[in-house]
Design an enzyme around this catalytic site. Structure first.
Site, short mmCIF file in Angstrom:
data_model
loop_
_atom_site.label_atom_id
_atom_site.label_comp_id
_atom_site.label_asym_id
_atom_site.label_seq_id
_atom_site.Cartn_x
_atom_site.Cartn_y
_atom_site.Cartn_z
N CYS A 90 0.88 -1.17 0.00
CA CYS A 90 0.00 0.00 0.00
C CYS A 90 0.91 1.21 0.00
O CYS A 90 2.13 1.09 0.09
CB CYS A 90 -0.85 0.01 1.26
SG CYS A 90 -1.76 -1.53 1.48
N ARG A 132 1.11 1.79 -5.95
CA ARG A 132 1.28 0.74 -4.93
C ARG A 132 -0.03 0.05 -4.60
O ARG A 132 -0.07 -0.85 -3.76
CB ARG A 132 1.89 1.34 -3.67
CG ARG A 132 3.23 2.02 -3.89
CD ARG A 132 3.72 2.65 -2.63
NE ARG A 132 4.06 1.66 -1.64
CZ ARG A 132 5.25 1.07 -1.53
NH1 ARG A 132 6.22 1.45 -2.34
NH2 ARG A 132 5.48 0.17 -0.64
N TRP A 190 -3.74 -1.68 -1.33
CA TRP A 190 -3.75 -2.83 -2.21
C TRP A 190 -4.16 -3.99 -1.31
O TRP A 190 -3.42 -4.38 -0.40
CB TRP A 190 -2.36 -3.07 -2.80
CG TRP A 190 -2.35 -4.09 -3.89
CD1 TRP A 190 -2.76 -3.92 -5.18
CD2 TRP A 190 -1.90 -5.44 -3.80
NE1 TRP A 190 -2.59 -5.08 -5.88
CE2 TRP A 190 -2.07 -6.02 -5.08
CE3 TRP A 190 -1.39 -6.22 -2.77
CZ2 TRP A 190 -1.74 -7.35 -5.35
CZ3 TRP A 190 -1.04 -7.54 -3.04
CH2 TRP A 190 -1.22 -8.09 -4.32
N ASN A 193 1.38 -0.14 5.92
CA ASN A 193 1.76 -0.83 4.69
C ASN A 193 2.59 -2.04 5.10
O ASN A 193 3.58 -1.90 5.82
CB ASN A 193 2.59 0.10 3.79
CG ASN A 193 3.28 -0.67 2.67
OD1 ASN A 193 2.74 -1.65 2.16
ND2 ASN A 193 4.48 -0.25 2.32
N GLY A 194 2.17 -3.22 4.66
CA GLY A 194 2.90 -4.44 5.01
C GLY A 194 1.92 -5.55 5.34
O GLY A 194 0.72 -5.45 5.04
N GLU A 206 10.63 -10.72 -21.89
CA GLU A 206 10.23 -9.41 -21.37
C GLU A 206 9.09 -8.81 -22.21
O GLU A 206 8.15 -8.22 -21.67
CB GLU A 206 11.47 -8.49 -21.31
CG GLU A 206 11.21 -7.06 -20.92
CD GLU A 206 10.59 -6.86 -19.54
OE1 GLU A 206 10.43 -7.83 -18.79
OE2 GLU A 206 10.23 -5.70 -19.25
N LYS A 229 5.42 -7.74 -20.77
CA LYS A 229 4.89 -6.38 -20.97
C LYS A 229 3.48 -6.46 -21.54
O LYS A 229 2.57 -5.78 -21.08
CB LYS A 229 5.80 -5.65 -21.94
CG LYS A 229 6.25 -4.27 -21.71
CD LYS A 229 7.10 -3.89 -20.58
CE LYS A 229 6.90 -4.52 -19.28
NZ LYS A 229 8.02 -4.47 -18.38
N GLU A 288 0.90 -7.87 -18.94
CA GLU A 288 0.56 -7.06 -17.75
C GLU A 288 -0.26 -5.84 -18.09
O GLU A 288 -1.09 -5.44 -17.29
CB GLU A 288 1.78 -6.72 -16.89
CG GLU A 288 2.78 -5.80 -17.49
CD GLU A 288 3.94 -5.49 -16.53
OE1 GLU A 288 3.75 -5.45 -15.32
OE2 GLU A 288 5.05 -5.27 -17.05
N HIS A 319 9.29 -28.49 -30.57
CA HIS A 319 9.15 -29.47 -29.49
C HIS A 319 7.80 -29.36 -28.80
O HIS A 319 7.65 -29.79 -27.67
CB HIS A 319 10.30 -29.30 -28.50
CG HIS A 319 11.63 -29.56 -29.13
ND1 HIS A 319 12.11 -30.83 -29.33
CD2 HIS A 319 12.54 -28.72 -29.66
CE1 HIS A 319 13.29 -30.76 -29.95
NE2 HIS A 319 13.57 -29.48 -30.17
N LYS A 354 3.23 -1.45 -8.21
CA LYS A 354 4.57 -1.12 -8.70
C LYS A 354 5.64 -1.86 -7.90
O LYS A 354 6.57 -2.39 -8.46
CB LYS A 354 4.79 0.40 -8.63
CG LYS A 354 6.16 0.85 -9.13
CD LYS A 354 6.30 0.62 -10.63
CE LYS A 354 7.65 1.05 -11.16
NZ LYS A 354 7.93 0.46 -12.47
O1 M6R Z 1 11.13 -3.16 -8.15
P1 M6R Z 1 11.64 -4.45 -8.74
O2 M6R Z 1 12.51 -4.22 -9.92
O3 M6R Z 1 12.26 -5.35 -7.74
O4 M6R Z 1 10.32 -5.17 -9.27
C1 M6R Z 1 10.37 -6.45 -9.81
C2 M6R Z 1 9.08 -6.79 -10.52
O5 M6R Z 1 8.00 -6.75 -9.64
C3 M6R Z 1 8.80 -5.85 -11.69
O6 M6R Z 1 9.85 -5.83 -12.60
C4 M6R Z 1 7.51 -6.26 -12.41
O7 M6R Z 1 7.68 -7.50 -13.04
C5 M6R Z 1 7.09 -5.17 -13.40
N1 M6R Z 1 5.70 -4.85 -13.23
C6 M6R Z 1 7.23 -5.56 -14.81
O8 M6R Z 1 6.89 -4.53 -15.69
#
Ligand code: M6R
Length: 608
Positions: free
Chosen positions: A2, A27, A80, A106-107, A483, A487, A490, A506, A603
Site C-alpha cells: 500500500c 502501490r 492494495w 503498509n505491510g 520481457e 509487458k 501485464e 518441441h 509497482k
Molecule cells: O522493483 P523491482 O525491480 O524489484 O520489481 C520487480 C518486478 O516486480 C517488476 O519488474 C515487475 O515485473 C514489473 N511490473 C514488470 O513490468
C-alpha cells in the site's frame, strides 16, 4: 503493498496528503483514506476525524466530507488489498476501540490471527477483516500515558512487515512512525515535515530526506524529528539531499507515465553510463573494496523485468568475466538451497529496492557468506541498506507499473559491471573495446528506435483484438521475448508466451493455425537464419509475423518488419526491447485500458 503519506506543519494537510496518495497509487488503489486532527480553536481541542472509502484516491478527493478535514496534521493511505476485500470497513486509517488512535499501515502482519484472539480475550472488538486493525488496538492496550512505549511494545508483538503512522488526540503535535521491512521516508521542510512510502510522493515539497531503518521509530513534529530504536534508545540521523528533479515525477505532456518513461530511455541510459565508462580509461564503479579474484561463480537474482534483465546479461558476464553465471527468480532462489559460499558473488537487481522476494533472497545469500552487490534505482531503499555494495541505475523515478526505462538501464549498468570485473581480473579480451564503444553509442541509437513508434502503432491496430500471441528468438533475443511477453500480458491482458525459437518444434508449433500471430526478434547474425526458418515454418501453417530485427532480412512473407539499428549482439536487448514496449503500450491504449495502473498489479511487490 500500500502507499502511506503523512504531513505535520502549518499548511492544510489534506491537499498535500491527496497529492502524495495520487503519486503512490502505483502501490495499490483498492481504497483510500485520511485521518486528520482537526483543531477547533474556540474549544482549544483537537478532534480525530477520518474519511475513507473503497475506490481510488480521486473519489476521496471529491468526497464532500474530505472538505471538512481542515487540520494541519494528518495521515493517509492508498490500499492494495491483502487481508479482506476492498471495502469501506477494510480501508485505512483504522482506529482503536476508544477512537483515540488512528493508524495507517503498509505491510503484512503475519501473526494477526493470534493477536486478534489476544485482543478479543482482553475485551476488544474488531470490525474489519484486516491484519492492520490489531495495531491501533494493541497501541491502545499498551498505552498508559507514554505513546512511545506503547508503539515499541506493539512493535514487539508484531511479526511480519510494517510501515505505520499513528496519530492521536492525546498528542496532537506529532505523528509517530515505525517500520520493519516496508519502506518509509521522512521529508524535512521549514516548520513542516512530510512522510511517505517513497521519495517521489513528496519530492515537490522538499529534497532533504531522513531514512528510517528497520525496527526504528520516529517522532515527527512540525519543527523536529526524533529517532529511537525499538528499545527507545535515542538515535541520531542526518538528512540526505536527493538530486532528482520533482518535474520528472510529472507526465510532462505525455498521455501516460509509461509512454513518458519509454521516451526517457536515451537520457536514462546516458545518465546510467555517466562518467563510469570511457574508451581511454578504466571503468569506474567505486567498487575497489571488492576483490573480484576470490569469486568462482556469479548468481544474478531478481523478479519480473529485473530477472529478465539478468537473463539478458548472463552471456555478457560469461564472455567477459569468464565466470559461470546463473540467473534465478528471487522467489525460487530463496527456497531452493542454492550452492553458495564466500566465493560466490550474488548480484540482486531491483528497480524499487523493496521487492520482498528479492530482499529475502539477498538475506539468504548474506547468511551463506556470499558477497552481495545490488543494482537498484531507488536511492536509500531497503535493498541498498541490506546489500554489502550497491550501484545505482540513474533511470530517475519510474512511476508506471510496467517497467521500461529501469530495464534498459539495468542491462546498461550490468554491462558496465561486467566490463569492470573483466578489467579487474586483467582479461585482455580484444572485443572489450568494441563492446565499450557500442555501449557508449546506445543513447543515440535508442533515439532512432523511438522514431519507429508510429509504425508499431499501425501494427498494434491490426492486433489489439487477438487473444493469444507468441514471441520467439534465440540467445539474447529470447531474453527480450520473455520481457516483451510480460509487458504485453501485464498491460494489455492478452495471453502471450515466449519461446526460444528452437523449442517451437518441441510442442508449441501445434498451437499455430491460420491468423496466429508470432513476433520474432532477430539481432544476431549467427542464429538469424535459424530463427528465420522457424518463422517460415510458422507462416506456412498460417501464422502472421511481426519481425523486430537489425539484420538485412528481405522476406515478403513477413507481414511487418521493424528495423532497429545494429549494435554489439550482446547489447541488442537494449534496443530491441523498445519496439516491444511500444507494441504493448499501443495495444493497451487501443483496448482503452489504464496503462499505468493495470489491474491486480502494484509497482513494488513488498509482500511475498
Ligand atoms: O522493483 P523491482 O525491480 O524489484 O520489481 C520487480 C518486478 O516486480 C517488476 O519488474 C515487475 O515485473 C514489473 N511490473 C514488470 O513490468
Amino acid at each position: 503493498m500500500c502507499g502511506i503519506v503523512g504531513y505535520n506543519g502549518e499548511k492544510k494537510a489534506v491537499p498535500i496528503l491527496i497529492n502524495g496518495l495520487l503519486s503512490l497509487e502505483y502501490r495499490g488503489y483498492d481504497s483510500a483514506g485520511i485521518a486528520v486532527l482537526n483543531n477547533y480553536s474556540k474549544e482549544k481541542k483537537y478532534k480525530l476525524e477520518i474519511v475513507k472509502d473503497k475506490g481510488r484516491v480521486i473519489n476521496l478527493k471529491n468526497n464532500e466530507k474530505t472538505k471538512n478535514l481542515i487540520g494541519n496534521i494528518g495521515i493517509a493511505h492508498t490500499r492494495w488489498a491483502t487481508h479482506g476485500i476492498p471495502s469501506k470497513e477494510n480501508s485505512h486509517p483504522h482506529i482503536d476501540n476508544t477512537v483515540k488512535f488512528a493508524v495507517v499501515h503498509n505491510g503484512i502482519i503475519e501473526n494477526y490471527i493470534l493477536l486478534r484472539k489476544k485482543l478479543i480475550n482482553n475485551g476488544y472488538k474488531l470490525y474489519s477483516e484486516t491484519d492492520t486493525e490489531v495495531i491501533p488496538n494493541l497501541i491502545s492496550m499498551h498505552y498508559s500515558g507514554d505513546i512511545l512505549k506503547a508503539v515499541s511494545d506493539t512493535m514487539k508483538d508484531l511479526k511480519g512487515s510494517y510501515a505505520i503512522e499513528v496519530i492521536s488526540e492525546f498528542f496532537p503535535d506529532r505523528i509517530i512512525i515505525a517500520k520493519k521491512d516496508s519502506p518509509l521516508v521522512i521529508g524535512s521542510g521549514e516548520k513542516e515535515n512530510y512522510i511517505a512510502s517513497d521519495i517521489p510522493a513528496i519530492l515537490s515539497y522538499t529534497n532533504k530526506f531522513y531514512f528510517l531503518d528497520d525496527e526504528e521509530i520516529a517522532v515527527v513534529k512540525k519543527d523536529s524529528v526524533e529517532f529511537y530504536d525499538i528499545n527507545l534508545s535515542k538515535i541520531q540521523k542526518t538528512t540526505k539531499t536527493i538530486e532528482w528533479d520533482a518535474q520528472s515525477n510529472e507526465k510532462n505532456g505525455y498521455e501516460d507515465f509509461m509512454l513518458k518513461e519509454i521516451y526517457e530511455q536515451p537520457n536514462a541510459v546516458r545518465e546510467t553510463i555517466g562518467s563510469r565508462l570511457s574508451l581511454s580509461e578504466k571503468t569506474n564503479l567505486n567498487l575497489e573494496y571488492i576483490d573480484f579474484k576470490k569469486f568462482n561463480r556469479i548468481f544474478i537474482v531478481g523478479c519480473g523485468t529485473a530477472m529478465h534483465a539478468g537473463m539478458a546479461v548472463k552471456p555478457i558476464f560469461e564472455k567477459f568475466c569468464k565466470l559461470p553465471t546463473e540467473i534465478d527468480i528471487a522467489s525460487e532462489f530463496r527456497y531452493r538451497n542454492p550452492l553458495i559460499d564466500e566465493h560466490t558473488l550474488c548480484i540482486f537487481i531491483s528497480q524499487s529496492g523493496e521487492t520482498a522476494d528479492t530482499i529475502a533472497a539477498l538475506k539468504l545469500a548474506k547468511s551463506l557468506n556470499a558477497t552481495t552487490l545490488s543494482i537498484v534505482n531507488v536511492i536509500g531503499s531497503s535493498i541498498t541498506r541490506f546489500s554489502d555494495y550497491t550501484i545505482y541505475t540513474h533511470a530517475g523515478p519510474e512511476i508506471a507499473v510496467a517497467s521500461t526505462k529501469a530495464y534498459t538501464c539495468q542491462i546498461t549498468l550490468l554491462s558496465i559491471l561486467a566490463i569492470y570485473i573483466s578489467e579487474f581480473l586483467g582479461y585482455d579480451d580484444k572485443n572489450l573495446q568494441s563492446f565499450k564503444a557500442s555501449l557508449l553509442k546506445l543513447p543515440e541509437k535508442l533515439k532512432k528506435v523511438l522514431e519507429q513508434s508510429d509504425t508499431i502503432k499501425k501494427y498494434a491496430k491490426k492486433l489489439y483484438n487477438q487473444h493469444d500471441l507468441y514471441f520467439i528468438g534465440r540467445g539474447s533475443d529470447y531474453a527480450v521475448c520473455m520481457e516483451g511477453s510480460l509487458k504485453l500480458k501485464e498491460i494489455s491482458y492478452i495471453h502471450s508466451e515466449a519461446y526460444a525459437s528452437g523449442e517451437l518444434k518441441h510442442g508449441p508449433i501445434a498451437l499455430i493455425e491460420k491468423n496466429t500471430t508470432i513476433i520474432g526478434v532477430i539481432t544476431d547474425s549467427i542464429t538469424a537464419k535459424k530463427t528465420l526458418s522457424n518463422l517460415e515454418e510458422s507462416i506456412s501453417r498460417g501464422a502472421d509475423v511481426l519481425l523486430v530485427t537489425n539484420q538485412n532480412i528481405d522476406n515478403d512473407k513477413i507481414d511487418f518488419t521493424v528495423n532497429i539499428p545494429s549494435t554489439h549482439p550482446l547489447l541488442s536487448p537494449i534496443l530491441s526491447m523498445v519496439p516491444l514496449q511500444f507494441f504493448a503500450y499501443y495495444i493497451a491504449k487501443l483496448k482503452n485500458l489504464d496503462v499505468d495502473k493495470p489491474r491486480n498489479l502494484a509497482k513494488s511487490v513488498t509482500v511475498e
